[in-house]
Scaffold this active site. Structure first.
Site, PDB file in Angstrom:
ATOM      1  N   THR A  17       0.918  -1.529   0.136  1.00 40.76           N
ATOM      2  CA  THR A  17       0.042  -0.090   0.012  1.00 40.76           C
ATOM      3  C   THR A  17       0.847   1.021   0.022  1.00 40.76           C
ATOM      4  O   THR A  17       0.003   2.133  -0.671  1.00 40.76           O
ATOM      5  CB  THR A  17      -1.147   0.377   1.183  1.00 40.76           C
ATOM      6  OG1 THR A  17      -1.241  -1.357   1.117  1.00 40.76           O
ATOM      7  CG2 THR A  17      -2.249   1.095   1.155  1.00 40.76           C
ATOM      8  N   SER A 112       5.664   4.039   8.131  1.00 48.97           N
ATOM      9  CA  SER A 112       4.342   5.148   9.060  1.00 48.97           C
ATOM     10  C   SER A 112       4.258   5.425  10.569  1.00 48.97           C
ATOM     11  O   SER A 112       5.589   5.300  11.456  1.00 48.97           O
ATOM     12  CB  SER A 112       3.204   4.865   8.025  1.00 48.97           C
ATOM     13  OG  SER A 112       2.551   5.714   8.726  1.00 48.97           O
ATOM     14  N   HIS A 113       4.001   4.235  10.561  1.00 45.35           N
ATOM     15  CA  HIS A 113       3.230   4.100  12.029  1.00 45.35           C
ATOM     16  C   HIS A 113       3.543   2.989  12.912  1.00 45.35           C
ATOM     17  O   HIS A 113       3.225   2.557  14.023  1.00 45.35           O
ATOM     18  CB  HIS A 113       1.786   3.929  11.995  1.00 45.35           C
ATOM     19  CG  HIS A 113       0.876   2.695  11.197  1.00 45.35           C
ATOM     20  ND1 HIS A 113       0.586   3.203  10.011  1.00 45.35           N
ATOM     21  CD2 HIS A 113       0.501   2.147  11.808  1.00 45.35           C
ATOM     22  CE1 HIS A 113       0.675   2.618   8.740  1.00 45.35           C
ATOM     23  NE2 HIS A 113       0.034   1.789  10.217  1.00 45.35           N
ATOM     24  N   ASP A 276       1.743  10.015  13.438  1.00 49.78           N
ATOM     25  CA  ASP A 276       2.432   8.635  13.768  1.00 49.78           C
ATOM     26  C   ASP A 276       3.861   8.917  12.993  1.00 49.78           C
ATOM     27  O   ASP A 276       4.063  10.585  13.445  1.00 49.78           O
ATOM     28  CB  ASP A 276       1.750   8.429  12.337  1.00 49.78           C
ATOM     29  CG  ASP A 276       1.980   8.647  10.881  1.00 49.78           C
ATOM     30  OD1 ASP A 276       1.971   9.728  11.188  1.00 49.78           O
ATOM     31  OD2 ASP A 276       2.231   7.791  10.888  1.00 49.78           O
ATOM     32  N   ASP A 278       6.114   9.048  10.786  1.00 48.47           N
ATOM     33  CA  ASP A 278       6.869  10.185   9.641  1.00 48.47           C
ATOM     34  C   ASP A 278       5.562  11.157   9.317  1.00 48.47           C
ATOM     35  O   ASP A 278       5.809  11.921   8.369  1.00 48.47           O
ATOM     36  CB  ASP A 278       6.177   9.428   8.406  1.00 48.47           C
ATOM     37  CG  ASP A 278       5.008   8.511   7.570  1.00 48.47           C
ATOM     38  OD1 ASP A 278       3.618   8.326   8.514  1.00 48.47           O
ATOM     39  OD2 ASP A 278       4.968   8.238   6.734  1.00 48.47           O
ATOM     40  N   ASP A 280       2.215  12.114   8.421  1.00 52.21           N
ATOM     41  CA  ASP A 280       0.924  12.394   8.232  1.00 52.21           C
ATOM     42  C   ASP A 280      -0.152  12.344   8.104  1.00 52.21           C
ATOM     43  O   ASP A 280      -1.540  12.547   8.047  1.00 52.21           O
ATOM     44  CB  ASP A 280       1.455  11.436   7.067  1.00 52.21           C
ATOM     45  CG  ASP A 280       1.523   9.448   6.485  1.00 52.21           C
ATOM     46  OD1 ASP A 280       1.561   9.338   7.809  1.00 52.21           O
ATOM     47  OD2 ASP A 280       1.702   8.317   5.673  1.00 52.21           O
ATOM     48  N   ARG A 281      -0.581  10.824   9.854  1.00 52.24           N
ATOM     49  CA  ARG A 281      -1.826  10.964   9.733  1.00 52.24           C
ATOM     50  C   ARG A 281      -1.318  11.433  11.323  1.00 52.24           C
ATOM     51  O   ARG A 281      -0.841  12.332  11.967  1.00 52.24           O
ATOM     52  CB  ARG A 281      -1.569   9.385  10.811  1.00 52.24           C
ATOM     53  CG  ARG A 281      -0.985   8.301   9.771  1.00 52.24           C
ATOM     54  CD  ARG A 281      -1.620   6.616  10.441  1.00 52.24           C
ATOM     55  NE  ARG A 281      -1.444   6.088   9.706  1.00 52.24           N
ATOM     56  CZ  ARG A 281      -1.453   4.749   9.564  1.00 52.24           C
ATOM     57  NH1 ARG A 281      -3.308   4.292  10.725  1.00 52.24           N
ATOM     58  NH2 ARG A 281      -2.029   3.632   8.344  1.00 52.24           N
ATOM     59  N   THR A 343      -8.310   2.469  -0.652  1.00 50.81           N
ATOM     60  CA  THR A 343      -7.583   2.503  -0.151  1.00 50.81           C
ATOM     61  C   THR A 343      -6.063   3.051  -0.132  1.00 50.81           C
ATOM     62  O   THR A 343      -5.382   1.994  -1.086  1.00 50.81           O
ATOM     63  CB  THR A 343      -7.104   0.937   1.119  1.00 50.81           C
ATOM     64  OG1 THR A 343      -8.581   0.752   1.586  1.00 50.81           O
ATOM     65  CG2 THR A 343      -6.402   1.197   2.377  1.00 50.81           C
ATOM     66  N   SER A 364      -7.966   5.732   8.755  1.00 54.88           N
ATOM     67  CA  SER A 364      -7.245   5.135   9.122  1.00 54.88           C
ATOM     68  C   SER A 364      -6.736   6.423   9.888  1.00 54.88           C
ATOM     69  O   SER A 364      -4.970   6.709   9.117  1.00 54.88           O
ATOM     70  CB  SER A 364      -6.174   4.705   8.368  1.00 54.88           C
ATOM     71  OG  SER A 364      -5.974   5.003   7.033  1.00 54.88           O
ATOM     72  N   LYS A 375      -0.853  12.851   2.847  1.00 56.49           N
ATOM     73  CA  LYS A 375      -2.161  13.185   4.002  1.00 56.49           C
ATOM     74  C   LYS A 375      -0.915  13.893   5.055  1.00 56.49           C
ATOM     75  O   LYS A 375       0.157  13.672   4.961  1.00 56.49           O
ATOM     76  CB  LYS A 375      -2.785  11.571   4.682  1.00 56.49           C
ATOM     77  CG  LYS A 375      -1.482  10.962   4.806  1.00 56.49           C
ATOM     78  CD  LYS A 375      -2.370   9.542   5.764  1.00 56.49           C
ATOM     79  CE  LYS A 375      -2.302   8.497   6.116  1.00 56.49           C
ATOM     80  NZ  LYS A 375      -2.136   7.647   5.424  1.00 56.49           N
TER      81      LYS A 375
END
Ligand code: G1P
Ligand code: ZN
Length: 542
Positions: A17, A112-113, A276, A278, A280-281, A343, A364, A375
């Site tokens: 993804t 990421s997370h 998160d 990186d 983006d969240r 997604t 998410s 994001k």
């Protein structure tokens, strides 16, 4: 000197993804990262002399990986490599920098997370010149290249000092170390009313931002405490650590529990947020109210005119398929288009480039806009602050006002982590077969209107993406959605998304899990989750 090193294909370099994600020891295998980076460059054309942006979320192996990428990029003929100081760039800041510099593309080192550290995860993502994740056409080409690659080119130059601002040469390539915050902050100032937010803080408004020991700490300190005057101490866990302090850098009520609990307590500040690994969240929490990401997207869209960058109105709103339909209701009200995509942020890129959508969001904890092609966690927080600075009401009152206007989409996601891959695929195959028999059937109070395996036809480039998740849609707007994660690194993760729409005249003040109780039970029964996976309950509920 540039050397050509023989290598062989690694069998597991298929990007998911969000790029290639593997455990750190996998990336540490001799030649593994080098081979993948060369496969990326082999799949691109005409970048000689052009600019590459490079940075990561600071996780374990980030600094070593930066040096490897620099030497391979220089050997492959990039003209300039721009790196965030310390090897740090949040994903949104990297996207902003790629666009600002008119760069050819960028490489973002992040998982990421996912947790970091020597036994944690690492990842590599290639972003295109528009600033967004490479589309499938490119990731497919990269994967195909990894299957036949036999050599990579690498400079044998000494390591670059990534902690010193300024420019040096590696082979013919200029390597520039820049401050990771400056350009991003400038962009934020064009979008939001910084004066109004400063006045809000000056009036005594208090926030807590949890950096989760990940990449947003430096951004949050500089922007919230520095520029906007939120008091010192408003940002906690603000120092990026290679293992994120041993935690999951994932902003949700489970992994950001300290923040969540504080916001539900008597001593809560006015506003809480987290981001998160990186950057983006985002998670948004008000005093005594947790705002679901799906609701957050809808609320930002409904209040767009309050932010200078969006005061002219929105072209459209896009959400990923599993995200609740709350934003669709706002779009209908505003008379603008609502898009439903698979997604993954990469599916928003074309809609943003074509000017069809202005805002995008995923359940998410991802929200963003056409300002970049990722994001953006800090952006979402600034946006909320901008709204609150103008509305001067509490988060809970704002959210309640929204539900009273548009109705409420009760929403939850149940994740079953690390289940057996074959069991997971069998479960999905079975559901896929079931979809053709479900329409018209009634379960308790809910009648199935339609069921399918979601397929997306991109309205901009005409590309087609199949098998994007099983949807069971009920009359009145309730849904159950099933899909397998594309970002996990161990076994399979089954995600089950459950949603029920209640109109403004209904009961808007229920506990979410209770309001969804019958659909949750049905979600387990329809997929035979326990029989097929041995799991009686999800590992994570958000
Ligand atoms: C997850 C999220 C998805 C997001 C992606 C990258 O992917 O569900 O919305 O775009 O991480 O942050 P998944 O593991 O579900 O494939
Ligand atoms: Zn992320």
């Amino acid at each position: 000197m540039i050397r050509t090193i023989a290598t062989k294909p690694f069998p597991d370099q298929k990007p998911g993804t969000s790029g290639l994600r593997k455990k750190v020891p996998v990336f540490q295998q001799p030649g593994y990262l080098e081979t993948y980076i060369q496969a990326i460059f082999d799949s691109l054309e005409d970048f000689a002399g052009k600019t590459l942006v490079l940075g990561g979320d600071g996780r374990f192996f980030n600094r070593e990986a930066i040096q490897i990428v620099v030497k391979i990029a220089a050997a492959n003929g990039f003209g300039r490599i721009v790196i965030g100081k310390g090897g740090i760039l949040s994903t949104p800041a990297a996207s902003a920098l790629i666009r600002h510099l008119g760069a050819f593309g960028g490489i973002i080192l992040s998982a990421s997370h996912n947790p970091g550290g020597p036994e944690g995860d690492f990842g590599v993502k290639y972003n295109i010149g528009a600033g967004g994740p490479a589309p499938e056409k490119i990731t497919d080409a990269i994967f195909a290249r990894t299957e036949e690659i036999d050599a990579y080119e690498i400079s044998d130059a000494a390591d670059v000092d990534i902690d010193r601002l300024g420019a040096v040469k590696v082979e013919q390539t200029t390597v520039e170390i820049v401050d990771p915050v400056t350009q991003y902050l400038g962009l934020m100032k064009t979008l939001f009313d910084f004066d109004a937010i400063q006045a809000l803080f000056a009036s005594g408004f208090r926030i807590r931002f949890d950096g989760m020991h990940a990449v947003t700490g430096p951004y949050a300190h500089a922007i919230f405490e520095g520029e906007l005057g939120a008091g010192a101490g408003s940002v906690v866990n603000g120092a990026p650590l290679p293992d994120f302090g041993g935690h999951h850098p994932d902003p949700n009520p489970i992994y950001a529990k300290d923040l969540y609990d504080l916001m539900m307590s008597a001593g809560a500040p006015d506003f809480g947020a987290a981001s998160d690994g990186d950057g983006d969240r985002n998670m948004i929490v008000g005093r005594n109210i947790y705002v679901t990401p799906s609701d957050s997207l809808a609320i930002l869209a409904a209040n767009a005119r309050l932010a200078p960058g969006y005061a002219k109105g929105l072209a459209g709103v896009a959400r990923s398929m599993p995200t609740s339909a709350a934003a669709d209701r706002v779009a209908a009200h505003l008379g603008i288009r609502a898009y439903e995509t698979p997604t993954g942020w990469k599916f928003f890129g074309n809609l943003l480039d074509a000017g069809l959508a202005t805002f995008c969001g995923e359940e998410s904890f991802g929200t963003g806009s056409n300002h970049i092609r990722e994001k953006d966690g800090i952006w979402a927080v600034l946006y909320w602050l901008n709204i609150l600075a103008h509305r001067r009401m509490s988060v809970i009152d704002l959210v309640r006002e929204h539900w009273a206007t548009y109705g409420r989409n009760y929403y939850t996601r149940h994740d079953y982590d690390e289940i057996d891959l074959n069991a997971a695929e069998g479960l999905m195959d079975n559901l896929r077969a079931l979809t053709v028999t479900l329409a018209g059937k009634t379960f308790g109070a809910d009648k199935v209107e339609a069921a399918d395996d979601f397929a997306y036809h991109d309205p901009v480039d005409g590309s087609h993406s199949d098998h994007q998740g099983i949807r069971v849609m009920f009359e009145g707007g309730s849904r159950i959605v099933y899909r397998l994660s594309g970002t996990g690194t161990v076994g399979a993760t089954l995600r089950v998304y459950i949603e029920r729409y209640v109109p403004p005249s209904g009961n808007l003040d229920q506990d979410t899990q209770a309001a969804l109780g019958d659909l949750i039970a049905l979600s387990r029964e329809l997929a035979a989750i326990e029989a097929r996976t041995g799991r009686r309950a999800p590992s994570v509920i958000t």
